[in-house]
Design a protein around this motif. Structure first.
Motif: not given
Length: 398
Positions: A89-98
């Motif tokens: 989930t945190l990896a998905l958040v970082r991807t969207v954030l990027d």
């Protein structure tokens, strides 16, 4: 927090849908595991991403309004926390954030570039914390439910049929078919200590149930099935019964409290017998002030018998009385006489009209074959109880 100019906010709102689509494309490209998910979880993740970008634009449009990042996860059911991990989930958040960090500054005026980057990173941090909180609550709920299932399974072992007990244990996650042993301890555990105990049990054996009841705790441990090819227990002892008993000694020793270990039984359907023995031993424990800790319930059989435990008489007969009887009348009579005369070899020899060495020989044979030494005070007590029970049974049969 820096505020964006009105043109910058308008530009972000206009570019919002494009940023969302680019974020979803990046998620699919960057995370192969995402593409392997069933359609329903993927749609739920897409909804979370869409709402996340939308809420970010809302937050910069009305900075004075309270924004709760945890609302982002309201569009996904709690079951999603069991489909993907917190790390994913945190990896998905970082991807969207990027994606937002890359594209948001490109659509706002130059003077707003730094401000929009700071706002994106701050919002992303808050979303990360919110995700961790969601997973923590989900884990807490699962832990409470698991604890309830384990307590119900333990209740079934005490009060229901063996088949019902096995079924309840299966519902609580029990999978093994090997030997089982129960522990009863006099200690009160808080939620943290109980969680640590469960973790300890699962580290050293594959199946375990923990039930906390006021000032006492019950632990049921499962060992390997008989075929070595499917041995799940992490211990590699050749004898599964000995292996699970060793595990029980280790777990009971870490409880830092008075603990009684029940006898090893063949499987989870017979666990009630081990559990009742352990609980009876815990109740009778004050009768043996010098008892080791932890102690096996079978070592407390004299105290359990005096305390009214019905299983104790049956167990004494099985462990001591019947093997002694099988050895024959001379051995049985020698033990009974020796104990009745206060442990005097000479008096026993005179009473039985045999030599003292004969008494020694017979007592030694009993110690070797039955496992209880009449010359030891504690073992002698067990043998004396076995003799008394045998006489009472013979009288009732007559």
């Amino acid at each position: 927090m820096d505020e964006l100019s009105t043109p910058a906010v308008a530009s972000l709102r206009q570019a919002q849908n494009i940023i969302i689509e680019h974020s979803l494309d990046r998620i699919s490209a960057a995370h192969p595991w995402y593409r392997t998910l069933p359609e329903a979880p993927r749609r739920q993740i897409e909804s979370v991403a869409r709402l996340g970008v939308t809420m970010f634009v809302d937050s910069v449009e009305t900075p004075d309004a309270a924004v709760m990042p945890s609302r982002i996860f309201n569009v996904a059911p709690a079951a999603l926390t069991g489909t993907i991990t917190l790390e994913q989930t945190l990896a998905l958040v970082r991807t969207v954030l990027d994606v937002v960090v890359d594209e948001a500054p490109q659509v706002v005026p130059a003077q707003d570039h730094n401000a929009v980057r700071i706002l994106v990173l701050t919002f992303g941090r808050d979303v990360g914390f919110a995700a961790a909180e969601v997973y923590a609550h989900a884990a807490e709920a699962r832990g409470a439910w698991d604890a309830r299932l384990e307590s119900v399974a333990v209740d079934a072992m005490l009060h229901d049929s063996p088949s019902d007990a096995a079924s309840r244990a299966g519902t609580a996650g029990w999978r093994g078919t090997g030997p089982v042993v129960a522990i009863a301890a006099r200690t009160g555990l808080d939620a943290m200590a109980t969680s640590h105990l469960r973790h300890t049990c699962r580290q050293i054996t594959t199946d375990s149930l923990v039930s906390v009841r006021g000032d006492s705790v019950i632990v049921v441990l499962g060992g390997p099935p008989t075929p070595p090819s499917v041995r799940p227990l992490k211990s590699r002892r050749a004898d599964p019964d000995q292996a699970i008993d060793k595990v029980a000694l280790e777990v009971a020793g870490k409880l830092d409290a008075a603990a009684v270990i029940g006898p090893v039984v063949a499987g989870i359907s017979q666990a009630g017998r081990s559990l009742r023995s352990a609980l009876a031993g815990l109740r009778a424990l004050p009768g043996w002030a010098e008892a080791p800790n932890p102690v096996h319930a079978d070592d407390l059989l004299p105290e359990r018998l005096l305390a009214g435990d019905e299983l104790a008489a049956e167990q004494i007969t099985a462990l001591v009385g019947r093997p002694l009887h099988v050895m024959g009348s001379p051995f049985e009579e020698t033990v009974a006489t020796y104990l009745a005369l206060g442990g005097s070899l000479e008096a026993t020899a005179r009473t039985l009209f045999v030599h003292a060495n004969t008494v020694r020989y017979r007592l030694g044979r009993v110690s070797e074959q039955v496992g209880w030494d009449a010359t030891d005070p504690r073992d002698g007590l067990m043998l004396h109880m076995a003799v008394i029970i045998s006489r009472l049974d013979a009288d009732s049969d007559g």
